[in-house]
Design a protein around this motif. Structure first.
Motif, mmCIF file in Angstrom:
data_model
loop_
_atom_site.group_PDB
_atom_site.id
_atom_site.type_symbol
_atom_site.label_atom_id
_atom_site.label_comp_id
_atom_site.label_asym_id
_atom_site.label_seq_id
_atom_site.Cartn_x
_atom_site.Cartn_y
_atom_site.Cartn_z
ATOM 1 N N LEU A 183 0.782 -1.109 0.093
ATOM 2 C CA LEU A 183 -0.069 0.174 0.315
ATOM 3 C C LEU A 183 0.873 1.141 0.063
ATOM 4 C CD1 LEU A 183 -3.242 1.126 0.059
ATOM 5 C CD2 LEU A 183 -2.908 0.861 2.691
ATOM 6 N N HIS A 233 -14.997 -0.298 -4.981
ATOM 7 C CA HIS A 233 -13.661 -0.324 -5.386
ATOM 8 C C HIS A 233 -12.957 -1.857 -5.142
ATOM 9 C CE1 HIS A 233 -11.855 4.137 -6.012
ATOM 10 N NE2 HIS A 233 -12.739 3.713 -6.699
ATOM 11 N N LEU A 256 -16.260 8.768 -2.440
ATOM 12 C CA LEU A 256 -15.421 9.173 -1.230
ATOM 13 C C LEU A 256 -15.418 10.661 -0.749
ATOM 14 C CD1 LEU A 256 -13.393 8.441 1.024
ATOM 15 C CD2 LEU A 256 -11.734 8.238 -0.738
ATOM 16 N N ILE A 262 -13.997 -4.306 -7.946
ATOM 17 C CA ILE A 262 -12.980 -4.031 -9.234
ATOM 18 C C ILE A 262 -11.681 -4.825 -8.766
ATOM 19 C CG2 ILE A 262 -11.586 -2.781 -10.854
ATOM 20 C CD1 ILE A 262 -13.006 -0.196 -9.678
ATOM 21 N N MET A 263 -11.339 -4.693 -7.538
ATOM 22 C CA MET A 263 -10.035 -5.422 -7.110
ATOM 23 C C MET A 263 -10.213 -7.012 -7.138
ATOM 24 S SD MET A 263 -8.409 -2.867 -4.261
ATOM 25 C CE MET A 263 -9.560 -1.487 -3.899
ATOM 26 N N ASP A 298 -14.033 7.150 -6.623
ATOM 27 C CA ASP A 298 -13.536 8.342 -6.056
ATOM 28 C C ASP A 298 -14.639 9.489 -5.537
ATOM 29 O OD1 ASP A 298 -11.207 7.252 -6.429
ATOM 30 O OD2 ASP A 298 -10.552 8.148 -8.183
ATOM 31 N N VAL A 299 -15.514 9.741 -6.387
ATOM 32 C CA VAL A 299 -16.099 10.872 -6.100
ATOM 33 C C VAL A 299 -17.137 10.672 -5.153
ATOM 34 C CG1 VAL A 299 -18.305 10.564 -7.768
ATOM 35 C CG2 VAL A 299 -17.518 12.749 -7.483
ATOM 36 N N MET A 341 -12.881 11.339 -20.628
ATOM 37 C CA MET A 341 -13.064 10.055 -21.197
ATOM 38 C C MET A 341 -14.290 10.052 -22.060
ATOM 39 S SD MET A 341 -11.989 7.510 -18.118
ATOM 40 C CE MET A 341 -13.357 8.005 -16.975
ATOM 41 N N LEU A 346 -6.098 1.204 -4.923
ATOM 42 C CA LEU A 346 -5.895 1.333 -3.287
ATOM 43 C C LEU A 346 -4.749 2.492 -3.008
ATOM 44 C CD1 LEU A 346 -7.913 -0.038 -1.315
ATOM 45 C CD2 LEU A 346 -5.683 -1.698 -0.903
ATOM 46 N N SER A 393 -12.923 2.003 -15.269
ATOM 47 C CA SER A 393 -12.670 3.550 -15.352
ATOM 48 C C SER A 393 -13.611 4.032 -14.491
ATOM 49 C CB SER A 393 -12.197 4.082 -16.394
ATOM 50 O OG SER A 393 -11.174 3.556 -17.184
ATOM 51 N N VAL A 394 -14.969 3.822 -15.132
ATOM 52 C CA VAL A 394 -15.999 4.314 -14.631
ATOM 53 C C VAL A 394 -16.264 3.860 -13.011
ATOM 54 C CG1 VAL A 394 -18.585 4.135 -14.457
ATOM 55 C CG2 VAL A 394 -17.596 4.673 -16.638
ATOM 56 N N ILE A 422 -13.774 2.870 -10.888
ATOM 57 C CA ILE A 422 -12.726 3.864 -10.126
ATOM 58 C C ILE A 422 -13.344 5.269 -9.853
ATOM 59 C CG2 ILE A 422 -10.483 4.915 -10.305
ATOM 60 C CD1 ILE A 422 -9.625 2.626 -12.046
ATOM 61 N N LEU A 423 -13.308 5.998 -10.984
ATOM 62 C CA LEU A 423 -13.926 7.486 -10.931
ATOM 63 C C LEU A 423 -15.141 7.559 -10.170
ATOM 64 C CD1 LEU A 423 -12.382 9.892 -11.964
ATOM 65 C CD2 LEU A 423 -13.837 9.901 -13.743
ATOM 66 N N GLN A 429 -7.972 -3.983 3.306
ATOM 67 C CA GLN A 429 -8.070 -4.581 1.887
ATOM 68 C C GLN A 429 -6.612 -4.855 1.393
ATOM 69 O OE1 GLN A 429 -10.315 -5.456 0.256
ATOM 70 N NE2 GLN A 429 -9.759 -5.384 -1.919
ATOM 71 N N GLN A 430 -5.761 -4.146 1.615
ATOM 72 C CA GLN A 430 -4.516 -4.625 1.172
ATOM 73 C C GLN A 430 -3.900 -5.672 1.708
ATOM 74 O OE1 GLN A 430 -2.694 -2.863 -1.590
ATOM 75 N NE2 GLN A 430 -1.650 -4.843 -1.435
ATOM 76 N N SER A 489 -5.021 -3.070 -9.033
ATOM 77 C CA SER A 489 -5.479 -3.381 -7.847
ATOM 78 C C SER A 489 -4.715 -2.164 -6.712
ATOM 79 C CB SER A 489 -5.715 -4.567 -7.077
ATOM 80 O OG SER A 489 -6.473 -5.210 -7.829
ATOM 81 N N CYS A 540 -12.956 15.162 -10.677
ATOM 82 C CA CYS A 540 -13.649 13.887 -11.007
ATOM 83 C C CYS A 540 -14.510 13.932 -12.235
ATOM 84 C CB CYS A 540 -14.494 13.185 -9.798
ATOM 85 S SG CYS A 540 -13.224 12.473 -8.647
ATOM 86 N N PHE A 599 -18.672 3.282 -1.420
ATOM 87 C CA PHE A 599 -17.321 3.505 -1.816
ATOM 88 C C PHE A 599 -16.339 2.526 -1.766
ATOM 89 C CE2 PHE A 599 -13.181 4.355 -0.250
ATOM 90 C CZ PHE A 599 -12.321 4.401 -1.078
ATOM 91 N N MET A 638 -5.605 -8.815 0.353
ATOM 92 C CA MET A 638 -5.316 -9.161 -0.999
ATOM 93 C C MET A 638 -3.720 -9.830 -0.832
ATOM 94 S SD MET A 638 -6.653 -6.309 -3.685
ATOM 95 C CE MET A 638 -5.491 -4.631 -3.051
ATOM 96 N N GLN A 691 -14.113 12.546 -16.089
ATOM 97 C CA GLN A 691 -15.153 11.776 -16.590
ATOM 98 C C GLN A 691 -15.634 12.384 -18.148
ATOM 99 O OE1 GLN A 691 -16.658 8.733 -15.602
ATOM 100 N NE2 GLN A 691 -17.122 8.696 -17.635
ATOM 101 N N MET A 705 -6.979 4.626 -15.690
ATOM 102 C CA MET A 705 -7.843 4.629 -16.549
ATOM 103 C C MET A 705 -7.333 5.122 -18.044
ATOM 104 S SD MET A 705 -10.393 7.331 -14.396
ATOM 105 C CE MET A 705 -9.941 7.598 -12.697
ATOM 106 N N CYS A 753 -8.396 0.917 4.040
ATOM 107 C CA CYS A 753 -7.560 0.596 2.861
ATOM 108 C C CYS A 753 -6.374 -0.577 3.216
ATOM 109 C CB CYS A 753 -7.123 1.736 2.235
ATOM 110 S SG CYS A 753 -8.178 2.948 1.728
#
Lengths: 328, 328
Positions: free
Chosen positions: A31, B82, B115, B85-86, B112-113, A152, A109, B105-106, B108-109, B148-149, A105, A145, B78, B152, A149, A86, B145
């Motif tokens: 991390l 994420h 959060l 995805i991971m 983010d927003v 993209m 993170l 990508s969608v 992730i973003l 989660q790390q 990943s 953000c 949030f 993994m 978007q 992205m 976070c």
């Protein structure tokens, strides 16, 4: 470019920033190692410098805005790490991106935790200012953000208008510069009017900076820009130039452009040359220069209507010009 | 399970939450549509409920902790977006995950927003509390976070010890429950000691909840759990059971387990049956039940040493038991 008049600010910021980053935990390694790696890649750290400069405009104590400046730089790096995933970018500052060196990943993170670290750093500011700073920071973060978007979305959207493009770069790039300057003003106890003017100054300047990037990719001097030019043309990136050329081109030119954009296999140098010739025949170089000047000048006019001293504004105006020219 | 004694809290929270989400912007569509989609998938919204319950323990005004409770629920979503995805997860609550329905990508973003939106919501709390709430929120977010790390990392790590596993689920899952309860206590002006006790209550309870998940995946009643069981066994997930079994198994059992874990192709039902038999022969069901009871009981003991009324604690203790049993 003349000598950087803000060298002492950069030195002070770097010392504070590096110490803050050093205090990140060491584990889990997967991390935090990517963050140390990425933050050590360098970069000009222009944004936090803007925060210190803004504080200095209003005779503020520079040390009081170091946490806010740090949060800006951490946020910027968070957005780069996620954008690189992205955009599927292999390199950043000529080094492997985080998702390339580790994996997606890890990059997701590490970016997430960096965004939280930015908020933690911001919370170290004056308790009285913390809520105000956080409010404008969050607003900026949402907009960045949104800008990413839109960027993209534009990849697959036809007929992106110039004003849509300007709005996209405003969100993706310029509001962060606005926020950087505004935060410095807030930390220096500037009036609300001055704080807002500084935000607007940064926003206009950010648009000028991004348009300069568009300009340099086509018309820059490769020796001075320090990277391969024409990348935007090769990838059909919808920059100001590519959008404007479709507004101005005649049927024949449009046809030639469309053909080149549609090619899956081509000689890169040839494509750059043909597209650049069409840009040049339509005087796009001059139009874009005028557009950049427009935003740059607006930015300085806004700054001059603040209560910052004319001498300091003058130093800053030259510095900002230099930032654009250094890469020309 | 008996009737939910906190139904009125849930109704109040849902109304506030849905209104807050409704006020999200509508564009860019590819940023905000995924959020509306994901937030509408439902979920029990246990975490924000904990915030309201904690405020009620100290006779606080429930409406004052709605922003904090909302920030908790936004943060939770949030992290799910994420994590999905991971973890490459196709489904969440039996619907397509965001990265499956749109793309990474969608996802992730949008995450983010979300959060940032969580921080914006938190900033709506009492100005006096805002900095304190943000401080514990950010600390929690960093830890989630980290958890989660570690989760993994454990996928490829040999010899994960039980205490390392407990620490991982503490970070990944339990600190969010601790934060949920602590925030409610803070919003209700509880003493610092009570606020800390509520955090610890939630942390222990969170560990009990996660261990219950591990338990149910193997020993649950499929009709009541409402999903396919044995998923952890099929995927070799390093749960408490799989870690403990290697502590207790003899050479022969270890061998059989290793063989099954190494198989790339197998009959799922057969693998589940064999592994479960080894678990059962070593009485792991009882050991794990005892471990769950240990954390649950510690949680209630901590709560009882706070100044909350015994009646309210009693109602909560039964409710928390029910949350665990409902899925048994």
């Amino acid at each position: 470019m003349t000598e950087n008049p803000y060298k002492h600010f950069s030195v002070e910021f770097d010392a504070y920033f590096d110490k803050a980053v050093n205090q990140f935990p060491k584990t889990p390694e997967n991390l935090y190692e990517p963050l140390n790696y990425f933050l050590a890649l360098g970069g000009k750290r222009v944004r936090p410098l803007l925060t210190l400069i803004a504080a200095d405009f209003f005779e503020g104590d520079i040390t009081k805005c170091l946490p806010a400046a740090t949060s800006i730089e951490l946020f910027h790096n968070f957005s780069l790490i996620h954008d690189d995933i992205m955009d599927n970018a292999p390199l950043r500052r000529n080094k492997q991106t985080v998702h390339e060196k580790w994996n997606s990943s890890v990059a997701i993170l590490s970016g997430d935790v960096l965004l939280v670290k930015a908020y933690q750093e911001l919370a170290k500011a004056d308790k009285e200012k913390a809520v105000e700073l956080q409010t404008i920071f969050s607003k900026m973060a949402v907009e960045v953000c949104e800008g990413q978007q839109l960027d993209m979305d534009f990849e697959t959207k036809n007929n992106v208008a110039i004003n849509e493009y300007i709005n996209m770069i405003r969100l993706k790039t310029a509001v962060l510069l606005g926020c950087s300057l505004q935060m410095g003003a807030i930390c220096a106890n500037a009036s609300q009017k001055d704080c807002e003017l500084l935000y607007q100054t940064g926003e206009k300047l950010g648009i000028a900076f991004q348009l300069t990037d568009d300009y340099l990719d086509v018309f820059g001097n490769p020796d001075q820009v320090g990277k391969q030019l024409g990348g935007d043309i090769i990838s059909n990136k919808k920059t100001w130039l590519l959008l404007k050329v479709f507004e101005l081109a005649d049927a024949n030119q449009k046809n030639r452009l469309q053909n080149w954009l549609a090619k899956k296999e081509f000689n890169a140098a040839e494509k750059i040359q043909v597209v650049k010739e069409i840009f040049t025949s339509l005087k796009l170089e001059n139009y874009l220069k005028a557009e950049i000047d427009f935003y740059y000048n607006e930015s300085i006019v806004l700054l001059k209507s603040s209560s910052a001293s004319p001498e300091k504004i003058n130093v800053f105006a030259q510095f900002a010009q230099g930032l654009m020219q250094r890469t020309k």
